[in-house]
Design an enzyme around this catalytic site. Structure first.
Site, PDB file in Angstrom:
ATOM      1  NE  ARG A  98      -2.471  -0.261   3.669  1.00  0.00           N
ATOM      2  CZ  ARG A  98      -3.266   0.137   4.651  1.00  0.00           C
ATOM      3  NH1 ARG A  98      -4.577   0.167   4.470  1.00  0.00           N
ATOM      4  NH2 ARG A  98      -2.777   0.502   5.811  1.00  0.00           N
ATOM      5  CB  THR A 128      -2.567   7.047  -2.562  1.00  0.00           C
ATOM      6  OG1 THR A 128      -1.833   5.831  -2.736  1.00  0.00           O
ATOM      7  CG2 THR A 128      -1.801   8.198  -3.189  1.00  0.00           C
ATOM      8  CG  ASP A 170       2.628  -3.340   8.779  1.00  0.00           C
ATOM      9  OD1 ASP A 170       2.839  -4.505   8.355  1.00  0.00           O
ATOM     10  OD2 ASP A 170       2.719  -2.346   8.046  1.00  0.00           O
ATOM     11  CG  ASP A 209       6.305  -3.714   9.594  1.00  0.00           C
ATOM     12  OD1 ASP A 209       7.085  -4.090   8.690  1.00  0.00           O
ATOM     13  OD2 ASP A 209       5.878  -2.548   9.686  1.00  0.00           O
TER      14      ASP A 209
END
Ligand code: PRP
Ligand code: URA
Length: 208
Positions: free
Chosen positions: A102, A106, A199, A202
């Site tokens: 991603r 945006t 995340d 991660d």
């Protein structure tokens, strides 16, 4: 069809994944176990053919074989954390990878890798990604699988979704069944699911 699988084992394992204090090894282990439980549910509508088998006791008995070929597709990176569990359950399934990240501003998915097995007209494709946030990555991956990989029957298996992502994916691909362990409250202004688990990439790869 959207199915949120509320089972005590699923809720317990997901809680472990959510906690900030959960180390990488335990996070991965719980993701793997959760994926097995979700895949068990997500495969419950697969059709089977009757086959004849011999057992150590009788010459002829009825057995069953899944009738459609299955393909697994992981969305990189975080979908990699679900592949081992899915392939242990479906050891003959070939595996494809869609690389998407991603754009942090945006929030739109950017494609960087696409490698699929041979297309099969009758295959059922299980798309694996733990997070369904804006839905952009899942929608883009399924667009590619339909247009470039020419597969039509697709099932999405994730861990945590939110109303925004579920609704976007259902609208873009109403034919795709969605299986999740939880539908969380909402997205924050950075596109993270609240309460979520952070995340996923991660946390799986220990990169933060
Ligand atoms: C994460 C996650 C999904 C995506 C979900 O990937 O694994 O693919 O975000 O968000 P969306 O529904 O808003 O598209 P990310 O882009 O962080 O890449 P990574 O897996 O490589 O960390
Ligand atoms: N991707 C993640 O890994 N986590 C989120 O909460 C949203 C997108």
């Amino acid at each position: 069809m959207v199915e949120i699988i509320k089972h005590p084992l699923i809720q317990d394992k997901l809680t472990r994944m959510r906690k900030t204090t959960t180390p990488t090894l335990i996070f991965r282990q719980n993701l793997k176990e959760l994926t097995q439980l979700l895949m068990y549910e997500a495969t419950k509508h697969l059709k089977v053919n009757e086959i004849e088998i011999e057992t150590p006791v009788v010459d002829k008995a009825v057995g069953f074989k899944i009738s459609n070929p299955i393909q697994l597709v992981a969305i990189l990176r975080a979908g990699i954390g679900m592949v081992d569990a899915a392939k242990e359950l479906l050891p003959n399934a070939p595996i494809g990878y869609v690389g998407l990240y991603r754009n942090e501003e945006t929030l739109k998915p950017v494609k960087y890798y696409f490698k699929m097995p041979q297309p099969r007209s009758d295959a059922i494709v299980f798309v694996l990604d733990p997070m369904l946030a804006t839905g952009g990555s899942a929608i883009a991956a399924i667009d590619l699988i339909k247009k470039e990989h020419k597969q039509e029957k697709i099932v999405f298996v994730g861990i945590v979704g939110c109303p925004e992502g579920i609704s976007a994916l259902s609208k873009a691909h109403p034919d795709v069944d969605i299986y999740l362990a939880a539908e969380d409250e909402k997205l924050n202004d950075k596109g993270y699911i609240i309460p979520g688990l952070g995340d996923a990439g991660d946390r799986i790869f220990g990169t933060k």
